[in-house]
Design a protein around this motif. Structure first.
Motif, mmCIF file in Angstrom:
data_model
loop_
_atom_site.group_PDB
_atom_site.id
_atom_site.type_symbol
_atom_site.label_atom_id
_atom_site.label_comp_id
_atom_site.label_asym_id
_atom_site.label_seq_id
_atom_site.Cartn_x
_atom_site.Cartn_y
_atom_site.Cartn_z
ATOM 1 N N ASP A 51 0.837 -1.206 0.000
ATOM 2 C CA ASP A 51 0.000 0.000 0.000
ATOM 3 C C ASP A 51 0.872 1.256 0.000
ATOM 4 O O ASP A 51 1.550 1.528 0.989
ATOM 5 C CB ASP A 51 -0.892 -0.042 1.250
ATOM 6 C CG ASP A 51 -1.685 1.224 1.469
ATOM 7 O OD1 ASP A 51 -1.951 1.938 0.488
ATOM 8 O OD2 ASP A 51 -2.052 1.486 2.639
ATOM 9 N N HIS A 53 -0.242 4.386 0.008
ATOM 10 C CA HIS A 53 -0.809 5.377 0.925
ATOM 11 C C HIS A 53 -2.244 5.013 1.290
ATOM 12 O O HIS A 53 -3.106 4.848 0.432
ATOM 13 C CB HIS A 53 -0.812 6.775 0.324
ATOM 14 C CG HIS A 53 -1.304 7.803 1.312
ATOM 15 N ND1 HIS A 53 -0.647 8.070 2.487
ATOM 16 C CD2 HIS A 53 -2.415 8.580 1.331
ATOM 17 C CE1 HIS A 53 -1.311 8.989 3.167
ATOM 18 N NE2 HIS A 53 -2.391 9.310 2.496
ATOM 19 N N TYR A 217 -3.528 -6.983 -0.023
ATOM 20 C CA TYR A 217 -2.419 -6.191 0.511
ATOM 21 C C TYR A 217 -1.741 -6.953 1.646
ATOM 22 O O TYR A 217 -2.394 -7.398 2.585
ATOM 23 C CB TYR A 217 -2.915 -4.834 1.010
ATOM 24 C CG TYR A 217 -3.241 -3.886 -0.124
ATOM 25 C CD1 TYR A 217 -2.251 -3.116 -0.716
ATOM 26 C CD2 TYR A 217 -4.537 -3.805 -0.622
ATOM 27 C CE1 TYR A 217 -2.547 -2.273 -1.784
ATOM 28 C CE2 TYR A 217 -4.842 -2.968 -1.691
ATOM 29 C CZ TYR A 217 -3.845 -2.199 -2.267
ATOM 30 O OH TYR A 217 -4.134 -1.377 -3.320
ATOM 31 N N CYS A 220 0.409 -2.559 4.572
ATOM 32 C CA CYS A 220 -0.474 -1.407 4.493
ATOM 33 C C CYS A 220 0.125 -0.256 5.281
ATOM 34 O O CYS A 220 1.197 -0.379 5.882
ATOM 35 C CB CYS A 220 -1.888 -1.742 4.962
ATOM 36 S SG CYS A 220 -2.036 -2.185 6.702
ATOM 37 N N ALA A 387 3.667 9.427 -5.354
ATOM 38 C CA ALA A 387 2.628 8.428 -5.074
ATOM 39 C C ALA A 387 1.302 9.050 -5.504
ATOM 40 O O ALA A 387 0.735 9.875 -4.788
ATOM 41 C CB ALA A 387 2.607 8.057 -3.599
ATOM 42 N N THR A 427 3.886 5.288 -7.744
ATOM 43 C CA THR A 427 2.962 4.311 -7.183
ATOM 44 C C THR A 427 1.527 4.788 -7.371
ATOM 45 O O THR A 427 1.279 5.952 -7.673
ATOM 46 C CB THR A 427 3.238 4.045 -5.696
ATOM 47 O OG1 THR A 427 3.257 5.284 -4.985
ATOM 48 C CG2 THR A 427 4.555 3.332 -5.510
ATOM 49 N N HIS A 429 -2.359 4.518 -5.544
ATOM 50 C CA HIS A 429 -2.967 4.155 -4.273
ATOM 51 C C HIS A 429 -4.479 4.414 -4.246
ATOM 52 O O HIS A 429 -5.061 4.912 -5.213
ATOM 53 C CB HIS A 429 -2.280 4.895 -3.129
ATOM 54 C CG HIS A 429 -2.383 6.391 -3.201
ATOM 55 N ND1 HIS A 429 -1.355 7.170 -3.645
ATOM 56 C CD2 HIS A 429 -3.376 7.249 -2.873
ATOM 57 C CE1 HIS A 429 -1.709 8.453 -3.599
ATOM 58 N NE2 HIS A 429 -2.945 8.520 -3.133
ATOM 59 N N ASP A 431 -5.896 5.527 -0.930
ATOM 60 C CA ASP A 431 -6.108 6.441 0.188
ATOM 61 C C ASP A 431 -7.265 5.986 1.072
ATOM 62 O O ASP A 431 -8.003 6.800 1.612
ATOM 63 C CB ASP A 431 -6.349 7.870 -0.320
ATOM 64 C CG ASP A 431 -6.174 8.926 0.768
ATOM 65 O OD1 ASP A 431 -5.504 8.626 1.773
ATOM 66 O OD2 ASP A 431 -6.700 10.046 0.605
ATOM 67 N N SER A 439 -7.841 -3.340 -4.533
ATOM 68 C CA SER A 439 -6.660 -3.393 -5.390
ATOM 69 C C SER A 439 -7.020 -3.493 -6.864
ATOM 70 O O SER A 439 -6.338 -2.894 -7.721
ATOM 71 C CB SER A 439 -5.775 -4.576 -4.993
ATOM 72 O OG SER A 439 -6.524 -5.786 -4.991
ATOM 73 N N MET A 472 2.107 -1.104 -7.841
ATOM 74 C CA MET A 472 1.414 -1.648 -6.673
ATOM 75 C C MET A 472 2.253 -2.675 -5.920
ATOM 76 O O MET A 472 1.834 -3.156 -4.878
ATOM 77 C CB MET A 472 0.095 -2.292 -7.110
ATOM 78 C CG MET A 472 -0.864 -1.322 -7.784
ATOM 79 S SD MET A 472 -2.257 -2.148 -8.600
ATOM 80 C CE MET A 472 -3.125 -2.849 -7.209
ATOM 81 N N ALA A 476 6.181 0.195 -5.105
ATOM 82 C CA ALA A 476 5.644 0.567 -3.792
ATOM 83 C C ALA A 476 6.579 0.100 -2.681
ATOM 84 O O ALA A 476 6.758 0.790 -1.666
ATOM 85 C CB ALA A 476 4.248 -0.013 -3.605
#
Length: 530
Positions: A51, A53, A217, A220, A387, A427, A429, A431, A439, A472, A476
């Motif tokens: 992850d 962010h 994930y 995280c 990101a 990356t 994300h 949030d 994902s 990802m 990341a």
């Protein structure tokens, strides 16, 4: 996998790490009498997602509160539905409402509500006039409260707006209408959520990490640890409640005492570490509080025609924060959605580099929604890692085009194409809980940039599937200084995997969001099965 060997037939795992990778014959050579063989039966295994962010604790809060998301993730498509959902949640959770004195919901979105506005305190009074009601906007940068909640935290017509925040008022009056922006929201929500006790915190944190795992994930993030957040994360870690690794970033302006302690560093303790500091420089574009260099396309009601959003961290404090982190070798992440906020981040990074010299510090630009092309080269020059948030193209692409930024600027939100053309890592994300930590939705939006209406927002910034997967996984991991242990399926790395229902490299790109996570494996142990 990696560029040298992007695919493999088989993987062997021992002691939580990858022992062998390659053809089936190569890997079977490592087989012993106690080896357990698993046939994926046509499914696809990838490195566990990392992850870039998100906010695992707030995801847990979202998991236990009323779901106020609009379609396709919820049913809060208008204000009457929102009120109904809150009432039903309060009835189902009567004991919790009595215990904590709060009715809570997360994820309402004025851009998706039929009324195209925030609910008022009077409308939330329809849920309850006796119990405080607090609902958090999907951006996590705004909130709305009923009259009882405002009364409990002492917000009245005489309450001034805090620096970097706004209490919205009734027309022609100083009386609060219940809607709170940025630092005003934090000032009100903190005391209301302060009633939560340790069992509630631990339950939320466990739920958040498990929800992340359900989307594949294996690492995280707690992207802005404030107040008791880190202390409760540490308690959850020590009690073995974290399903996956958590990297926390305390707010350097609001929780600086949590930096530099025993948890701060590159090593995990019971799946938790502090990776560095966080600073928030502005708000959200969908909430029209991001700090822009040019006015919004449609100005929010009651604001001047030159309104450009909110700067939420003072300039001198931002420069001082970057300098402190650069001096100590700490990573710093800066939330900067608007291009004016990004200008401030660049200026702070430049000044900190001048004072303390160059180095591999990997400061992170979080979101970068309105990143200009002239700013991209400055990111590369200063070693700032981008990101970005192309998931916005699905959830709010139409809103950006029609109301927030206008057609020209909306085409270039989260401009991954400009980064790809320069050979830069980035990356992608979610949030969470701004959006669910889905994902496959992240992957789909990064590749297609298709909005809810079906339009493509910024076709020049669409990303090949293989590149989006790197954003990802291995990229990341690099963002977190963890590329030696995570992000690809290579000998010696952690056995962190996600198993999907199909192969994202061969499926129709328009069907990527339909792929399902069937299993998540953390260090060789299954932590989620569909």
């Amino acid at each position: 996998m990696n560029d040298a060997a992007p695919t493999a037939e088989a993987v062997a795992v021992r002691g939580g790490r990858i022992l062998a990778v390659g053809s089936r014959a190569q890997v079977e050579a490592t087989r012993g009498p106690g080896t357990r063989m698993v046939n994926l039966e046509g499914r696809t295994m990838l490195p566990g997602f990392v992850d870039p962010h998100g906010h695992v604790v707030m995801v847990g809060l979202q998991a236990v509160g009323a779901n106020l998301l609009a379609a396709p993730d919820g049913e809060a498509n208008d204000i009457p539905a929102l009120i109904r959902i809150l009432r039903e949640w309060a009835q189902r959770n009567e004991a919790a409402v009595r215990r904590y004195g709060l009715i809570f919901g997360f994820g309402y979105d004025d851009s998706q509500l039929k009324e195209r506005r925030h609910p008022t305190r009077e409308e939330l009074d329809q849920v309850s006039t006796e119990v405080p009601v607090l609902i958090i906007h999907t951006s996590s940068h705004l909130a709305a409260a009923n009259s009882k909640a405002l009364e409990k935290v002492g917000i009245t017509a005489a309450t001034p707006d805090p620096t970097g925040g706004v209490f919205r008022r009734r027309d022609g009056s100083r009386e609060p209408n219940g809607v709170m922006e940025e630092n005003a929201m934090i000032a009100a929500a903190g005391p209301l959520l302060g009633a939560l006790d340790e069992p509630a915190w631990l339950s939320m944190i466990r739920a958040g990490s498990e929800f992340y795992a359900s989307f594949g994930y294996t690492t995280c993030q707690e992207g802005r640890a404030m107040g008791p957040t880190l202390a409760n994360l540490a308690k959850a870690a020590d009690r073995g409640l974290l399903a996956v690794d958590v990297v926390a970033y305390p707010d350097i302006l609001g929780a600086a005492d949590q930096l530099g302690g025993a948890l701060h560093g590159r090593s995990y303790r019971n799946r938790l570490r502090v990776g560095g500091a966080k600073i928030s420089l502005d708000g959200s574009p969908q909430g029209k509080t991001a700090w822009l260099s040019r006015p919004y396309h449609v100005i929010p009601e009651g604001l001047p025609p030159d309104y450009r959003g909110l700067q939420t961290a003072p300039t001198e404090a931002t420069i001082a924060a970057f300098s402190r982190c650069y001096e100590r070798g700490w990573q710093i992440m800066a939330h900067a959605n608007g291009d004016a906020a990004i200008d401030l981040m660049i200026a702070a990074a430049r000044e900190a580099t001048r004072r303390h010299g160059p180095g591999d510090r990997r400061p992170v630009l979080i979101h970068g929604q309105t990143l200009r092309e002239d700013q991209v080269d400055q990111l590369r020059e200063l070693g700032i890692f981008p990101a970005l948030f192309p998931m916005h193209t699905f959830y709010w692409g139409d809103w950006h085009r029609d109301s927030v930024l206008g057609p020209e600027r909306a085409e270039n939100i989260s401009p991954t194409g400009w980064l790809m053309s320069r050979g830069m890592m980035f990356t992608s994300h979610h949030d969470a809980p701004v959006a669910r930590p889905d994902s496959m939705r992240v992957l789909s939006a990064t590749v297609t940039r298709r909005s809810r209406s079906g339009d493509i927002i910024g076709p020049r910034h669409r990303v090949p599937v293989a590149t989006a997967l790197k954003a990802m996984t291995i990229w990341a991991a690099h963002q977190h200084f963890e590329e030696a242990a995570k992000g690809s399926i290579e000998v010696g790395k952690l056995a962190d995997f996600v198993i999907l229902s199909g192969n994202p490299m061969t499926v129709d790109p328009e069907r990527l969001a339909d792929l399902k996570v069937t299993q998540t494996i953390k260090e060789g142990t299954s932590v989620h099965r569909a």
